[in-house]
Write an enzyme that holds these catalytic residues in place. Structure first.
Site, mmCIF file in Angstrom:
data_model
loop_
_atom_site.group_PDB
_atom_site.id
_atom_site.type_symbol
_atom_site.label_atom_id
_atom_site.label_comp_id
_atom_site.label_asym_id
_atom_site.label_seq_id
_atom_site.Cartn_x
_atom_site.Cartn_y
_atom_site.Cartn_z
ATOM 1 C CB CYS A 1 2.776 -0.297 2.472
ATOM 2 S SG CYS A 1 1.822 -0.852 0.773
ATOM 3 C CG HIS B 1 2.838 4.327 0.661
ATOM 4 N ND1 HIS B 1 3.994 3.418 0.671
ATOM 5 C CD2 HIS B 1 1.949 3.622 0.003
ATOM 6 C CE1 HIS B 1 3.793 2.358 -0.012
ATOM 7 N NE2 HIS B 1 2.771 2.235 -0.314
ATOM 8 C CD GLU C 1 6.257 6.285 2.135
ATOM 9 O OE1 GLU C 1 6.220 5.345 1.085
ATOM 10 O OE2 GLU C 1 5.658 6.149 3.116
#
Length: 201
Positions: A77, A183, A185
């Protein structure tokens, strides 16, 4: 394997840490140049403002260190955007690893489109034209999670792209540097696959 998460003036470090722990890796969160240099892998996450984040990196002389690192390196990001040459956010000179520019989504253009798209680009979108080292096992039917108002233009270093208002770089790759605008994650199994692929480099 020693994995370092780069700590700087931006958020989202903790969710990256949890994602690594789910894969059996306990990372070190640090802004210490010696520890970053000695790590096997470095992850550069971020949610924040480009100008203030770059000021923090400069205060620790990490703006000099990061482009010189030789191990596999992943920017996420804001971390991806700071690896570029320049960001329109705060008119910020960035790290220059990728000689491309970060520009703001045109909200006026978004409203002119039939779907009445919004800025920021927030939510799930699919990856297209994938040809990077860490996209192994993904298909164009896989969706990942984005939250951003600025984007990286398409370039020779683009290894995956997404379309929101305009086509843009969802991932970049150059030598040991890899980057994702989304993202991983927060992107369910698809994101875990990308992180796992990175750890296996």
């Amino acid at each position: 394997m020693k994995v370092a998460i780069l700590r700087y003036n931006a958020g989202n470090t903790q969710s990256v840490q949890y994602a690594l722990e789910r894969l059996g890796v306990t990372p070190l969160v640090t802004d210490d140049p010696a520890l970053l240099t000695s790590a096997d892998k470095v992850i550069f996450p971020g949610v924040g403002h480009a100008y203030s984040a770059m000021n923090y990196l400069k205060s620790k002389q990490l703006d000099q260190l990061i482009p010189q690192l030789k191990q596999p390196f992943l920017g996420i990001c804001l971390g991806m955007q700071l690896l570029c040459e320049h960001s329109e956010e705060g008119d910020t000179a960035c790290l220059g690893v990728f000689p491309v520019k970060v520009v703001k989504f045109d909200a006026h253009l978004a409203q002119q489109q039939s779907a009445k798209l919004k800025v920021p680009h927030m939510g799930w979108n699919n990856l297209q034209e994938m040809n990077g080292k860490i996209t192994k096992g993904l298909t164009a039917n896989d969706y990942v999670y984005f939250v951003h108002s600025y984007y990286v233009e398409l370039a020779d270093y683009t290894t995956a792209q997404t379309d929101h208002i305009v086509p843009f770089s969802a991932m970049l790759e150059k030598d040991n540097f890899h980057a994702a605008q989304f993202h991983p994650e927060k992107s369910s199994q698809q994101g875990s696959q990308i992180i796992q692929n990175f750890l296996e480099l």
